[in-house]
Design a protein around this motif. Sequence first.
Motif, PDB file in Angstrom:
ATOM      1  N   VAL A 150       0.789  -1.388  -0.015  1.00  0.00           N
ATOM      2  CA  VAL A 150       0.157   0.062   0.020  1.00  0.00           C
ATOM      3  C   VAL A 150       0.816   1.226   0.081  1.00  0.00           C
ATOM      4  O   VAL A 150       0.659   2.322  -0.841  1.00  0.00           O
ATOM      5  N   TRP A 151       1.980   1.349   0.824  1.00  0.00           N
ATOM      6  CA  TRP A 151       2.796   2.355   0.695  1.00  0.00           C
ATOM      7  C   TRP A 151       3.605   2.675  -0.283  1.00  0.00           C
ATOM      8  O   TRP A 151       3.420   3.711  -1.073  1.00  0.00           O
ATOM      9  N   MET A 152       3.983   1.660  -1.215  1.00  0.00           N
ATOM     10  CA  MET A 152       4.656   1.764  -2.520  1.00  0.00           C
ATOM     11  C   MET A 152       3.652   2.234  -3.385  1.00  0.00           C
ATOM     12  O   MET A 152       4.068   2.792  -4.540  1.00  0.00           O
ATOM     13  N   LEU A 153       2.498   1.654  -3.573  1.00  0.00           N
ATOM     14  CA  LEU A 153       1.733   2.157  -4.682  1.00  0.00           C
ATOM     15  C   LEU A 153       1.047   3.509  -4.472  1.00  0.00           C
ATOM     16  O   LEU A 153       0.896   4.206  -5.469  1.00  0.00           O
ATOM     17  N   PHE A 154       0.842   3.955  -3.162  1.00  0.00           N
ATOM     18  CA  PHE A 154       0.255   5.353  -3.019  1.00  0.00           C
ATOM     19  C   PHE A 154       0.942   6.484  -2.470  1.00  0.00           C
ATOM     20  O   PHE A 154       0.573   7.605  -2.704  1.00  0.00           O
ATOM     21  N   PHE A 155       1.674   6.104  -1.478  1.00  0.00           N
ATOM     22  CA  PHE A 155       2.272   7.110  -0.697  1.00  0.00           C
ATOM     23  C   PHE A 155       3.875   7.401  -0.996  1.00  0.00           C
ATOM     24  O   PHE A 155       4.401   8.562  -0.513  1.00  0.00           O
ATOM     25  N   ASP A 156       4.805   6.404  -1.529  1.00  0.00           N
ATOM     26  CA  ASP A 156       6.005   6.877  -1.786  1.00  0.00           C
ATOM     27  C   ASP A 156       6.382   7.905  -2.692  1.00  0.00           C
ATOM     28  O   ASP A 156       5.240   7.862  -3.630  1.00  0.00           O
ATOM     29  N   ALA A 157       7.609   8.146  -2.640  1.00  0.00           N
ATOM     30  CA  ALA A 157       7.912   9.300  -3.972  1.00  0.00           C
ATOM     31  C   ALA A 157       7.893   8.545  -5.217  1.00  0.00           C
ATOM     32  O   ALA A 157       7.815   9.376  -6.255  1.00  0.00           O
ATOM     33  N   ASN A 158       8.170   7.361  -5.289  1.00  0.00           N
ATOM     34  CA  ASN A 158       8.075   6.474  -6.431  1.00  0.00           C
ATOM     35  C   ASN A 158       6.865   5.675  -6.774  1.00  0.00           C
ATOM     36  O   ASN A 158       7.002   4.691  -7.294  1.00  0.00           O
ATOM     37  N   SER A 159       5.812   6.316  -6.172  1.00  0.00           N
ATOM     38  CA  SER A 159       4.632   5.658  -6.153  1.00  0.00           C
ATOM     39  C   SER A 159       4.151   5.433  -7.788  1.00  0.00           C
ATOM     40  O   SER A 159       4.478   5.813  -8.543  1.00  0.00           O
ATOM     41  N   TRP A 160       3.082   4.574  -7.807  1.00  0.00           N
ATOM     42  CA  TRP A 160       2.545   3.983  -9.037  1.00  0.00           C
ATOM     43  C   TRP A 160       1.744   5.283  -9.580  1.00  0.00           C
ATOM     44  O   TRP A 160       1.630   5.606 -10.653  1.00  0.00           O
ATOM     45  N   LEU A 161       1.091   5.994  -8.465  1.00  0.00           N
ATOM     46  CA  LEU A 161       0.133   7.437  -9.318  1.00  0.00           C
ATOM     47  C   LEU A 161       1.262   8.184  -9.763  1.00  0.00           C
ATOM     48  O   LEU A 161       0.887   8.802 -10.779  1.00  0.00           O
ATOM     49  N   ILE A 162       2.470   8.412  -9.178  1.00  0.00           N
ATOM     50  CA  ILE A 162       3.454   9.490  -9.566  1.00  0.00           C
ATOM     51  C   ILE A 162       3.843   8.912 -10.977  1.00  0.00           C
ATOM     52  O   ILE A 162       4.008   9.700 -11.938  1.00  0.00           O
ATOM     53  N   HIS A 163       4.192   7.711 -11.174  1.00  0.00           N
ATOM     54  CA  HIS A 163       4.631   6.923 -12.458  1.00  0.00           C
ATOM     55  C   HIS A 163       3.638   7.188 -13.349  1.00  0.00           C
ATOM     56  O   HIS A 163       4.158   7.650 -14.666  1.00  0.00           O
ATOM     57  N   HIS A 164       2.421   6.827 -13.044  1.00  0.00           N
ATOM     58  CA  HIS A 164       1.310   7.086 -14.215  1.00  0.00           C
ATOM     59  C   HIS A 164       1.340   8.667 -14.618  1.00  0.00           C
ATOM     60  O   HIS A 164       0.934   8.664 -15.941  1.00  0.00           O
ATOM     61  N   GLU A 165       1.439   9.543 -13.707  1.00  0.00           N
ATOM     62  CA  GLU A 165       1.208  11.020 -14.253  1.00  0.00           C
ATOM     63  C   GLU A 165       2.459  11.387 -15.038  1.00  0.00           C
ATOM     64  O   GLU A 165       2.246  11.887 -16.094  1.00  0.00           O
ATOM     65  N   LEU A 166       3.581  10.834 -14.606  1.00  0.00           N
ATOM     66  CA  LEU A 166       4.808  11.151 -15.516  1.00  0.00           C
ATOM     67  C   LEU A 166       4.650  10.277 -16.958  1.00  0.00           C
ATOM     68  O   LEU A 166       5.106  10.927 -17.936  1.00  0.00           O
ATOM     69  N   ASN A 167       4.121   9.297 -16.852  1.00  0.00           N
ATOM     70  CA  ASN A 167       4.150   8.626 -18.184  1.00  0.00           C
ATOM     71  C   ASN A 167       2.960   9.296 -19.180  1.00  0.00           C
ATOM     72  O   ASN A 167       3.394   9.303 -20.192  1.00  0.00           O
ATOM     73  N   SER A 168       1.868   9.722 -18.575  1.00  0.00           N
ATOM     74  CA  SER A 168       1.114  10.460 -19.374  1.00  0.00           C
ATOM     75  C   SER A 168       1.614  11.814 -19.746  1.00  0.00           C
ATOM     76  O   SER A 168       1.199  12.272 -20.866  1.00  0.00           O
ATOM     77  N   GLU A 169       2.523  12.410 -19.029  1.00  0.00           N
ATOM     78  CA  GLU A 169       3.283  13.540 -19.409  1.00  0.00           C
ATOM     79  C   GLU A 169       3.954  13.395 -20.546  1.00  0.00           C
ATOM     80  O   GLU A 169       4.215  14.143 -21.386  1.00  0.00           O
ATOM     81  N   ILE A 170       4.880  12.408 -20.462  1.00  0.00           N
ATOM     82  CA  ILE A 170       5.905  11.969 -21.368  1.00  0.00           C
ATOM     83  C   ILE A 170       5.154  11.609 -22.826  1.00  0.00           C
ATOM     84  O   ILE A 170       5.576  12.137 -23.766  1.00  0.00           O
ATOM     85  N   GLU A 171       3.830  10.917 -22.526  1.00  0.00           N
ATOM     86  CA  GLU A 171       3.205  10.739 -24.165  1.00  0.00           C
ATOM     87  C   GLU A 171       2.770  12.062 -24.559  1.00  0.00           C
ATOM     88  O   GLU A 171       3.014  12.245 -25.845  1.00  0.00           O
ATOM     89  N   ASP A 172       2.422  13.070 -23.686  1.00  0.00           N
ATOM     90  CA  ASP A 172       1.896  14.254 -24.350  1.00  0.00           C
ATOM     91  C   ASP A 172       3.225  14.949 -24.994  1.00  0.00           C
ATOM     92  O   ASP A 172       2.798  15.555 -26.082  1.00  0.00           O
ATOM     93  N   LEU A 173       4.062  14.960 -24.204  1.00  0.00           N
ATOM     94  CA  LEU A 173       5.385  15.643 -24.702  1.00  0.00           C
ATOM     95  C   LEU A 173       5.764  14.943 -26.047  1.00  0.00           C
ATOM     96  O   LEU A 173       6.386  15.683 -26.958  1.00  0.00           O
ATOM     97  N   GLU A 174       5.533  13.663 -26.218  1.00  0.00           N
ATOM     98  CA  GLU A 174       5.999  12.711 -27.497  1.00  0.00           C
ATOM     99  C   GLU A 174       5.272  13.483 -28.597  1.00  0.00           C
ATOM    100  O   GLU A 174       5.622  13.711 -29.525  1.00  0.00           O
TER     101      GLU A 174
END
Length: 107
Positions: A25-49
Amino acid sequence: MKLKNNKYLKPFKNIFLLISVVFVVWMLFFDANSWLIHHELNSEIEDLEDEKEYYRKEIEKDKADLKKLSTEEGMEKFAREEYYMKRENEEIFIIEYEDSLKTENDD
């Protein structure tokens, strides 16, 4: 009803399972490298591409326009169409249609 023998609480008595669930739970939602942050960054990368591809196409279009303007005929055509330039002893008539005129309602 006894709390010691409750079948629903039995998995939570195992400390390893409890720590594992908390860790996941901590790694998915609360950590600095969480899944939510990775999802946001991946969508931003797609927009930039997508934006990068758009600008590549614009650069190719501008290169083609520059190539056209490098010739004498292309330069003359551009000057006549964009700036309404003319040769001596020549008249230009500009025809504007009603649907091409800007009105106060057009913003």
